[in-house]
Scaffold this motif. Structure first.
Motif, PDB file in Angstrom:
ATOM      1  N   TRP A 261       0.827  -1.205   0.000  1.00 55.37           N
ATOM      2  CA  TRP A 261       0.000   0.000   0.000  1.00 55.37           C
ATOM      3  C   TRP A 261       0.863   1.258   0.000  1.00 55.37           C
ATOM      4  O   TRP A 261       0.530   2.251  -0.645  1.00 55.37           O
ATOM      5  N   ALA A 262       1.997   1.220   0.691  1.00 59.26           N
ATOM      6  CA  ALA A 262       2.886   2.388   0.704  1.00 59.26           C
ATOM      7  C   ALA A 262       3.461   2.642  -0.679  1.00 59.26           C
ATOM      8  O   ALA A 262       3.438   3.772  -1.193  1.00 59.26           O
ATOM      9  N   GLY A 263       3.988   1.591  -1.315  1.00 64.37           N
ATOM     10  CA  GLY A 263       4.638   1.764  -2.606  1.00 64.37           C
ATOM     11  C   GLY A 263       3.689   1.984  -3.755  1.00 64.37           C
ATOM     12  O   GLY A 263       3.967   2.778  -4.669  1.00 64.37           O
ATOM     13  N   ASN A 264       2.549   1.293  -3.734  1.00 67.79           N
ATOM     14  CA  ASN A 264       1.651   1.312  -4.886  1.00 67.79           C
ATOM     15  C   ASN A 264       0.511   2.307  -4.778  1.00 67.79           C
ATOM     16  O   ASN A 264      -0.183   2.559  -5.772  1.00 67.79           O
ATOM     17  N   VAL A 265       0.300   2.858  -3.591  1.00 69.32           N
ATOM     18  CA  VAL A 265      -0.803   3.815  -3.420  1.00 69.32           C
ATOM     19  C   VAL A 265      -0.312   5.126  -2.805  1.00 69.32           C
ATOM     20  O   VAL A 265      -0.446   6.188  -3.420  1.00 69.32           O
ATOM     21  N   THR A 266       0.291   5.046  -1.609  1.00 64.68           N
ATOM     22  CA  THR A 266       0.734   6.283  -0.950  1.00 64.68           C
ATOM     23  C   THR A 266       1.749   7.032  -1.799  1.00 64.68           C
ATOM     24  O   THR A 266       1.638   8.248  -2.006  1.00 64.68           O
ATOM     25  N   GLY A 267       2.763   6.316  -2.302  1.00 67.76           N
ATOM     26  CA  GLY A 267       3.765   6.957  -3.141  1.00 67.76           C
ATOM     27  C   GLY A 267       3.184   7.480  -4.438  1.00 67.76           C
ATOM     28  O   GLY A 267       3.540   8.566  -4.912  1.00 67.76           O
ATOM     29  N   VAL A 268       2.279   6.708  -5.031  1.00 68.30           N
ATOM     30  CA  VAL A 268       1.642   7.136  -6.284  1.00 68.30           C
ATOM     31  C   VAL A 268       0.787   8.383  -6.053  1.00 68.30           C
ATOM     32  O   VAL A 268       0.783   9.313  -6.872  1.00 68.30           O
ATOM     33  N   ALA A 269       0.068   8.424  -4.935  1.00 74.35           N
ATOM     34  CA  ALA A 269      -0.754   9.595  -4.627  1.00 74.35           C
ATOM     35  C   ALA A 269       0.105  10.840  -4.452  1.00 74.35           C
ATOM     36  O   ALA A 269      -0.269  11.938  -4.877  1.00 74.35           O
ATOM     37  N   ALA A 270       1.285  10.672  -3.843  1.00 72.98           N
ATOM     38  CA  ALA A 270       2.193  11.810  -3.670  1.00 72.98           C
ATOM     39  C   ALA A 270       2.695  12.310  -5.025  1.00 72.98           C
ATOM     40  O   ALA A 270       2.758  13.520  -5.267  1.00 72.98           O
ATOM     41  N   LEU A 271       3.050  11.392  -5.911  1.00 71.05           N
ATOM     42  CA  LEU A 271       3.475  11.791  -7.261  1.00 71.05           C
ATOM     43  C   LEU A 271       2.333  12.468  -8.019  1.00 71.05           C
ATOM     44  O   LEU A 271       2.550  13.457  -8.730  1.00 71.05           O
ATOM     45  N   ALA A 272       1.131  11.938  -7.870  1.00 69.52           N
ATOM     46  CA  ALA A 272      -0.020  12.511  -8.563  1.00 69.52           C
ATOM     47  C   ALA A 272      -0.286  13.940  -8.087  1.00 69.52           C
ATOM     48  O   ALA A 272      -0.621  14.822  -8.888  1.00 69.52           O
ATOM     49  N   ALA A 273      -0.129  14.179  -6.787  1.00 63.82           N
ATOM     50  CA  ALA A 273      -0.332  15.527  -6.259  1.00 63.82           C
ATOM     51  C   ALA A 273       0.680  16.499  -6.856  1.00 63.82           C
ATOM     52  O   ALA A 273       0.340  17.628  -7.233  1.00 63.82           O
ATOM     53  N   ILE A 274       1.927  16.058  -6.962  1.00 60.09           N
ATOM     54  CA  ILE A 274       2.972  16.897  -7.555  1.00 60.09           C
ATOM     55  C   ILE A 274       2.696  17.140  -9.034  1.00 60.09           C
ATOM     56  O   ILE A 274       2.815  18.255  -9.542  1.00 60.09           O
ATOM     57  N   GLY A 318      -4.046   2.668  -7.067  1.00 64.68           N
ATOM     58  CA  GLY A 318      -3.120   3.597  -7.715  1.00 64.68           C
ATOM     59  C   GLY A 318      -3.652   4.082  -9.046  1.00 64.68           C
ATOM     60  O   GLY A 318      -3.525   5.271  -9.389  1.00 64.68           O
ATOM     61  N   ASP A 319      -4.249   3.179  -9.813  1.00 62.34           N
ATOM     62  CA  ASP A 319      -4.845   3.563 -11.099  1.00 62.34           C
ATOM     63  C   ASP A 319      -5.915   4.636 -10.906  1.00 62.34           C
ATOM     64  O   ASP A 319      -5.990   5.608 -11.672  1.00 62.34           O
ATOM     65  N   ALA A 320      -6.757   4.450  -9.883  1.00 64.05           N
ATOM     66  CA  ALA A 320      -7.848   5.398  -9.644  1.00 64.05           C
ATOM     67  C   ALA A 320      -7.305   6.782  -9.304  1.00 64.05           C
ATOM     68  O   ALA A 320      -7.853   7.802  -9.743  1.00 64.05           O
ATOM     69  N   VAL A 321      -6.219   6.824  -8.549  1.00 61.45           N
ATOM     70  CA  VAL A 321      -5.606   8.112  -8.201  1.00 61.45           C
ATOM     71  C   VAL A 321      -5.059   8.793  -9.452  1.00 61.45           C
ATOM     72  O   VAL A 321      -5.317   9.975  -9.708  1.00 61.45           O
ATOM     73  N   VAL A 322      -4.303   8.058 -10.252  1.00 58.61           N
ATOM     74  CA  VAL A 322      -3.679   8.640 -11.443  1.00 58.61           C
ATOM     75  C   VAL A 322      -4.731   9.077 -12.457  1.00 58.61           C
ATOM     76  O   VAL A 322      -4.578  10.105 -13.133  1.00 58.61           O
ATOM     77  N   SER A 324      -7.374  10.503 -12.051  1.00 58.00           N
ATOM     78  CA  SER A 324      -7.990  11.785 -11.715  1.00 58.00           C
ATOM     79  C   SER A 324      -7.215  12.968 -12.287  1.00 58.00           C
ATOM     80  O   SER A 324      -7.707  14.091 -12.280  1.00 58.00           O
ATOM     81  N   LEU A 325      -5.993  12.727 -12.773  1.00 59.55           N
ATOM     82  CA  LEU A 325      -5.174  13.807 -13.309  1.00 59.55           C
ATOM     83  C   LEU A 325      -5.603  14.162 -14.734  1.00 59.55           C
ATOM     84  O   LEU A 325      -5.961  13.278 -15.515  1.00 59.55           O
ATOM     85  N   PRO A 326      -5.524  15.436 -15.112  1.00 55.76           N
ATOM     86  CA  PRO A 326      -5.869  15.793 -16.491  1.00 55.76           C
ATOM     87  C   PRO A 326      -4.861  15.266 -17.511  1.00 55.76           C
ATOM     88  O   PRO A 326      -5.228  14.993 -18.648  1.00 55.76           O
ATOM     89  N   LYS A 327      -3.584  15.104 -17.109  1.00 51.25           N
ATOM     90  CA  LYS A 327      -2.552  14.631 -18.039  1.00 51.25           C
ATOM     91  C   LYS A 327      -1.919  13.363 -17.471  1.00 51.25           C
ATOM     92  O   LYS A 327      -1.077  13.428 -16.579  1.00 51.25           O
ATOM     93  N   HIS A 328      -2.368  12.216 -17.987  1.00 56.03           N
ATOM     94  CA  HIS A 328      -1.841  10.951 -17.474  1.00 56.03           C
ATOM     95  C   HIS A 328      -1.899   9.873 -18.550  1.00 56.03           C
ATOM     96  O   HIS A 328      -2.717   9.929 -19.467  1.00 56.03           O
ATOM     97  N   TYR A 329      -0.990   8.909 -18.419  1.00 56.07           N
ATOM     98  CA  TYR A 329      -1.057   7.656 -19.169  1.00 56.07           C
ATOM     99  C   TYR A 329      -0.941   6.529 -18.155  1.00 56.07           C
ATOM    100  O   TYR A 329       0.049   6.460 -17.414  1.00 56.07           O
ATOM    101  N   ILE A 330      -1.937   5.683 -18.100  1.00 59.69           N
ATOM    102  CA  ILE A 330      -1.860   4.450 -17.315  1.00 59.69           C
ATOM    103  C   ILE A 330      -1.565   3.332 -18.305  1.00 59.69           C
ATOM    104  O   ILE A 330      -2.380   3.044 -19.189  1.00 59.69           O
ATOM    105  N   VAL A 331      -0.384   2.747 -18.187  1.00 61.19           N
ATOM    106  CA  VAL A 331       0.049   1.693 -19.110  1.00 61.19           C
ATOM    107  C   VAL A 331      -0.117   0.359 -18.403  1.00 61.19           C
ATOM    108  O   VAL A 331       0.625   0.032 -17.477  1.00 61.19           O
ATOM    109  N   ARG A 332      -1.111  -0.395 -18.832  1.00 60.31           N
ATOM    110  CA  ARG A 332      -1.446  -1.659 -18.164  1.00 60.31           C
ATOM    111  C   ARG A 332      -0.786  -2.804 -18.926  1.00 60.31           C
ATOM    112  O   ARG A 332      -1.002  -2.969 -20.130  1.00 60.31           O
TER     113      ARG A 332
END
Length: 462
Positions: A261-274, A318-322, A324-332
């Motif tokens: 959860w720290a690596g895949n969600v908390t860290g991703v949310a911090a990057l998304a905020a930035i 993590g996908d759900a957080v990313v 929400s950004l206007p400029k994103h690519y989720i590569v599955r």
């Protein structure tokens, strides 16, 4: 004299991204009024939604006041509040249009959008001229500028008032000539997780370009409270997040669950905020584990998420957080192998050591090489594909892990019949440690990525 009654409209210039805009000005004998910046109307008309954060005004007392040529590391919306100017722009960005020049006159009824790295200069044609500009970064003494001399012979700007009769600062007169100008590089690309399988593939894909940075966890801790100040984030245009917790079975343990959860969600949310705060495109790598694998067809990007285990749940979050950004690519992607420990390497080692493995045959998918994921990510960025989710795996017919193991044995000169196919239940039946549930169908539909012009390899080179 300012022209009244124009319709809002844009005119392209020879410099990519530099666009002149006609502005509606409403006036009579008392004076005039205009909407100098109106986000909704202007974005709808094609102006980039560049996110201005600061408004500056340069007041110029005398005719012939000349300023420039300055290329700042931010975008600008330039307009005239009063008076009139002759203005010139020179492309000082790295690339094929470096050195291209464009000039025109601006008055309150004409504005221009100046992209990052394009040198800006002007000369006043009327007294008491106010030159105003919106920028999408706060002024900083740490910002890196690029300059060109106003009198450079290569640019040959046709100043209406010769520079020897104009008001020019000593600092502007000392700017370098073309031969000594260092072009402004693109906004930076940051690759996180740079020592993982995908991170190493991204290193190979992007190389040592000076605007690309690679960060390991030791360089940049995504869950650190200091992340927001760890970089001058306005200098970055893209973050490729290749960092992730991928130990799917360990994620089923109490300690592993916290780390996942720290690596895949908390860290991703911090990057998304930035990314959201600084207009950065965030590229996030996701997994087939966000699905339960029960469909009888390949999974599309818009299929509902239904993860089975902790790892899949964290990737879905993590996908759900990313998203929400206007400029994103989720590569599955799925079944990724690259430089480092991986399934193919393990099978080759077993073959050489005379070990006859049991391998599951009821999990179906496509093998994906990390190099292909890196190439696909670069393609999405370079082609400026529509933001959103993209499936990206190897191509060709789906197969099982047992089939892949047999092919590895065969290609390494060993009898593929040494591989025994078993069910997932039988394989993990005697396990004494927690085992993550696996999706049985990991096949991802590749139509969307293919329509962007990227063709996955039909058969990864084992």
């Amino acid at each position: 004299m300012t022209e009244f009654g124009k319709a809002l409209g844009a005119t392209e210039t020879p410099i990519p991204g530099l666009v002149v805009w006609d502005l509606p000005v409403h006036g009579d004998s008392r004076g005039w009024f205009k909407e100098n910046w109106q986000r909704e109307k202007m974005v709808a008309a094609g102006l980039p939604d560049f996110g201005p954060v600061q408004n500056n005004i340069s007041f110029n007392d005398a005719v012939g006041t000349t300023r420039g040529i300055h290329a700042e590391p931010w975008d600008k919306w330039v307009s005239i509040a009063s008076g009139r100017v002759f203005a010139a722009w020179v492309d000082l960005r790295e690339g094929p249009t470096f050195g291209t020049v464009f000039s025109t006159e601006l008055d309150p009824s004409r504005a221009i959008f100046v992209p990052r790295g394009v040198g800006n200069s002007y000369q006043t044609l009327e007294p008491d001229t106010s030159y105003t500009y919106l920028v999408n970064d706060h002024w900083s003494p740490d910002a890196t500028y690029t300059f060109l001399n106003l009198a450079d012979d290569t640019a040959a700007v046709p100043w209406p008032i010769p520079l020897d009769r104009a008001e020019v600062s000593a600092k502007d007169l000392a700017h370098p000539r073309f031969a000594d100008v260092t072009p402004m590089p693109p906004r930076k690309i940051l690759v996180t997780g740079a020592n993982g399988q995908l991170g190493r593939a991204l290193r190979a894909e992007f190389g040592d370009a000076r605007h690309v940075e690679y960060a390991t966890r030791a360089d940049l801790d995504l869950v650190s409270p200091d992340l927001a100040t760890a970089r001058r984030w306005r200098d970055y245009g893209t973050i490729i997040n290749a960092a992730a917790f991928t130990a799917v079975d360990l994620a089923e343990t109490p300690e592993g669950r916290r780390e996942a959860w720290a690596g895949n969600v908390t860290g991703v949310a911090a990057l998304a905020a930035i990314a959201g705060a600084n207009g950065i495109t965030l590229v996030h790598v996701s997994s087939d584990y966000v699905f339960d694998g029960t469909l009888d067809r390949p999974y599309r990007e818009d299929d509902a998420l239904s993860p089975l285990g902790v790892y899949g749940q964290t990737k879905a979050a993590g996908d759900a957080v990313v998203a929400s950004l206007p400029k994103h690519y989720i590569v599955r992607t799925s079944w990724v192998i690259g430089d480092g420990r991986n399934f193919v390497q393990t099978m080759a080692s077993l073959a050489e050591r005379g070990v006859d493995p049991k391998v599951v045959d009821d999990q179906i998918g496509r093998l994906t090489f990390a190099a292909d994921v890196a190439s696909g990510i670069r393609h999405l960025l370079a082609s400026q594909a529509e933001h959103g989710i993209y499936n990206l795996t190897g191509g060709g017919p789906p197969t099982s892990w047992a089939d892949i193991a047999r092919r590895v044995f065969d290609l390494s000169g060993h009898d593929p019949e040494r591989v025994t196919a078993v069910s997932t239940e039988d394989y993990f039946h005697a396990s004494t440690v927690p085992v993550a549930p696996r999706p049985r169908n990991s096949v991802l539909d590749l139509t969307k990525i293919t329509e962007t012009g990227f063709t996955p390899r039909l058969r990864p080179p084992l």
